[in-house]
Design a protein around this motif. Structure first.
Motif, short mmCIF file in Angstrom:
data_model
loop_
_atom_site.label_atom_id
_atom_site.label_comp_id
_atom_site.label_asym_id
_atom_site.label_seq_id
_atom_site.Cartn_x
_atom_site.Cartn_y
_atom_site.Cartn_z
N MET A 7 0.83 -1.20 0.00
CA MET A 7 0.00 0.00 0.00
C MET A 7 0.86 1.26 0.00
SD MET A 7 -3.24 -0.45 -0.30
CE MET A 7 -3.92 1.08 0.32
N PHE A 8 1.96 1.22 0.73
CA PHE A 8 2.88 2.36 0.77
C PHE A 8 3.40 2.65 -0.64
CE2 PHE A 8 7.16 4.19 1.47
CZ PHE A 8 6.83 5.27 2.28
N GLU A 9 3.78 1.60 -1.35
CA GLU A 9 4.29 1.79 -2.70
C GLU A 9 3.18 2.18 -3.67
OE1 GLU A 9 6.28 -1.90 -3.47
OE2 GLU A 9 8.09 -1.32 -2.32
N LYS A 10 1.97 1.67 -3.45
CA LYS A 10 0.85 1.97 -4.32
C LYS A 10 0.54 3.47 -4.34
CE LYS A 10 -3.98 0.69 -5.24
NZ LYS A 10 -5.13 -0.17 -4.82
N VAL A 11 0.64 4.11 -3.18
CA VAL A 11 0.34 5.55 -3.12
C VAL A 11 1.56 6.42 -3.35
CG1 VAL A 11 -1.61 5.14 -1.56
CG2 VAL A 11 0.63 5.72 -0.59
N GLY A 12 2.71 5.79 -3.61
CA GLY A 12 3.91 6.57 -3.90
C GLY A 12 4.71 6.98 -2.68
N GLY A 13 4.46 6.34 -1.53
CA GLY A 13 5.20 6.66 -0.33
C GLY A 13 4.86 8.03 0.23
N PHE A 14 5.73 8.54 1.08
CA PHE A 14 5.55 9.89 1.60
C PHE A 14 5.78 10.90 0.48
CE2 PHE A 14 6.87 7.73 5.62
CZ PHE A 14 5.81 8.11 6.42
N ASP A 15 5.10 12.02 0.55
CA ASP A 15 5.31 13.09 -0.41
C ASP A 15 6.54 13.89 0.02
OD1 ASP A 15 5.29 15.36 -1.99
OD2 ASP A 15 3.13 15.68 -1.84
N PRO A 16 7.64 13.84 -0.76
CA PRO A 16 8.87 14.53 -0.34
C PRO A 16 8.77 16.05 -0.35
CG PRO A 16 9.11 13.64 -2.56
CD PRO A 16 7.81 13.11 -2.03
N GLU A 17 7.66 16.58 -0.87
CA GLU A 17 7.46 18.04 -0.81
C GLU A 17 7.25 18.52 0.63
OE1 GLU A 17 7.60 20.41 -3.29
OE2 GLU A 17 8.50 18.72 -4.36
N PHE A 18 6.89 17.58 1.53
CA PHE A 18 6.77 17.91 2.94
C PHE A 18 8.14 17.69 3.59
CE2 PHE A 18 2.48 16.77 1.67
CZ PHE A 18 1.70 17.74 2.28
N PHE A 19 8.81 18.75 3.95
CA PHE A 19 10.14 18.63 4.55
C PHE A 19 10.05 18.02 5.95
CE2 PHE A 19 13.77 20.17 7.01
CZ PHE A 19 14.82 19.84 6.16
N LEU A 20 9.13 18.53 6.73
CA LEU A 20 8.92 18.04 8.10
C LEU A 20 7.51 18.47 8.53
CD1 LEU A 20 10.35 16.62 10.50
CD2 LEU A 20 10.95 18.88 11.36
N TYR A 21 6.80 17.56 9.17
CA TYR A 21 5.42 17.75 9.61
C TYR A 21 4.43 17.56 8.45
CZ TYR A 21 7.68 19.98 13.65
OH TYR A 21 8.48 20.25 14.73
N TRP A 22 3.30 16.99 8.79
CA TRP A 22 2.15 16.81 7.90
C TRP A 22 2.33 15.71 6.85
CZ3 TRP A 22 -2.74 19.19 8.02
CH2 TRP A 22 -2.90 20.12 9.05
N GLU A 23 3.54 15.19 6.70
CA GLU A 23 3.71 14.11 5.71
C GLU A 23 2.95 12.85 6.13
OE1 GLU A 23 5.94 13.53 9.01
OE2 GLU A 23 6.53 15.16 7.66
N ASP A 24 2.78 12.64 7.44
CA ASP A 24 2.04 11.47 7.92
C ASP A 24 0.53 11.65 7.71
OD1 ASP A 24 1.94 13.52 9.81
OD2 ASP A 24 2.82 12.32 11.43
N ILE A 25 0.04 12.87 7.91
CA ILE A 25 -1.38 13.14 7.69
C ILE A 25 -1.71 13.01 6.20
CG2 ILE A 25 -3.19 14.89 7.89
CD1 ILE A 25 -1.74 15.96 10.36
N ASP A 26 -0.81 13.50 5.36
CA ASP A 26 -0.99 13.37 3.92
C ASP A 26 -0.98 11.91 3.48
OD1 ASP A 26 -0.82 14.44 1.04
OD2 ASP A 26 1.00 13.24 1.21
N LEU A 27 -0.04 11.13 4.00
CA LEU A 27 0.04 9.70 3.66
C LEU A 27 -1.22 8.98 4.12
CD1 LEU A 27 1.69 7.24 2.60
CD2 LEU A 27 2.51 6.97 4.97
N SER A 28 -1.66 9.24 5.34
CA SER A 28 -2.87 8.60 5.86
C SER A 28 -4.06 8.89 4.95
CB SER A 28 -3.17 9.09 7.28
OG SER A 28 -2.16 8.72 8.19
N ARG A 29 -4.19 10.12 4.52
CA ARG A 29 -5.30 10.50 3.65
C ARG A 29 -5.26 9.71 2.34
NH1 ARG A 29 -8.11 15.78 3.23
NH2 ARG A 29 -9.32 15.77 1.29
N ARG A 30 -4.08 9.60 1.74
CA ARG A 30 -3.97 8.90 0.46
C ARG A 30 -4.18 7.40 0.61
NH1 ARG A 30 1.02 9.31 -1.36
NH2 ARG A 30 1.94 10.50 0.36
#
Length: 253
Positions: free
Chosen positions: A161-184
């Motif tokens: 599933m992590f790979e299906k959604v493309g992993g974390f969005d690297p545009e998030f340097f720090l903070y909110w990358e987990d909320i974005d991943l959870s949403r996707r």
């Protein structure tokens, strides 16, 4: 079910050893160092760990993605270097994933060093919840519960599933990358669950103690999140309300 553990370090000489020593002996551990300026790499060497070192700090999301590509186990545990497992076992969580194929990710119970629970999960983020979450702390469930997001400080996710959604969005340097991943993950039909049966001690903020800098990074990432997922009108309203909010609450702690 086997697991790879990915730890992204940045100036964590004081906490990395406790983090790594708390992990299961049979886990494959990948450490990505984001160009630490302290003795983190030397500390890792005393533990027999050779990190994959970045030439510069690209942020948590980019480092975590790199670490994920270096493993192949069906599950990945992302663990902050300032966090450590209370018990060196993940069997309960892995067994839960095996018996619940619709679950994409589990977030564990985070507590501070005194044992006080942290808010490490929540409902889907809205413009209203963004500014009221500090006054509306959710009750902490005693059983696995579906939620809108879980903290990336201790996050167990299915690799597929992590790979299906493309992993974390690297545009998030720090903070909110987990909320974005959870949403996707949820958008792809996977459930995101708060899993209270595994407790993780979190020495929060040890990598970055400058509250002014933390606030800047937090607000920048929140802005990216709303720009990515909401209409221009909602995004613009969020920016206005955030400036107003910072007048009364100038720093993230």
């Amino acid at each position: 079910m086997k697991v790879d553990v990915v730890v992204v370090t940045y100036n964590n000489a004081g906490t990395a050893a406790q983090c790594l020593q708390s992990l299961p002996k049979d886990a494959r551990i990948v450490v990505v160092d984001n160009a630490s300026q302290d003795d983190t790499v030397a500390t890792l060497a005393t533990l027999g760990v050779a990190p994959h070192s970045q030439s510069k700090n690209l942020g948590f999301a980019a480092g975590a993605n790199q670490g994920a590509t270096l493993g192949q186990s069906p599950c990945i545990l992302f663990l902050n270097p300032d966090a450590y497992l209370k018990e060196p076992s993940l069997e309960t969580a892995l067994t839960y994933l095996e018996s619940h194929p619709d679950v994409a990710a589990l977030g564990f119970q985070l507590v501070d060093p005194t044992g006080k629970p942290e808010v490490s999960f929540g409902p889907p983020v809205t413009l209203f919840s963004l500014f009221t979450h500090r006054r509306r702390r959710p009750e902490i469930p005693s059983t696995p519960t579906p939620v809108g997001w879980v903290s990336g400080a201790a996050l167990l996710v299915r690799r597929a599933m992590f790979e299906k959604v493309g992993g974390f969005d690297p545009e998030f340097f720090l903070y909110w990358e987990d909320i974005d991943l959870s949403r996707r993950l949820c958008q792809q039909g996977g459930q995101v669950m708060y899993f209270p049966y595994i407790q993780v001690f979190h020495q929060r903020g040890r990598s970055l103690s400058d509250t002014r800098r933390k606030t800047q990074l937090y607000d920048k990432s929140a802005d990216k999140y709303f720009h990515k997922h909401y209409s221009p009108m909602i995004w613009g309203l969020q920016r206005f309300l955030r400036r107003l909010y910072r007048y009364f609450s100038p720093e993230v702690h």
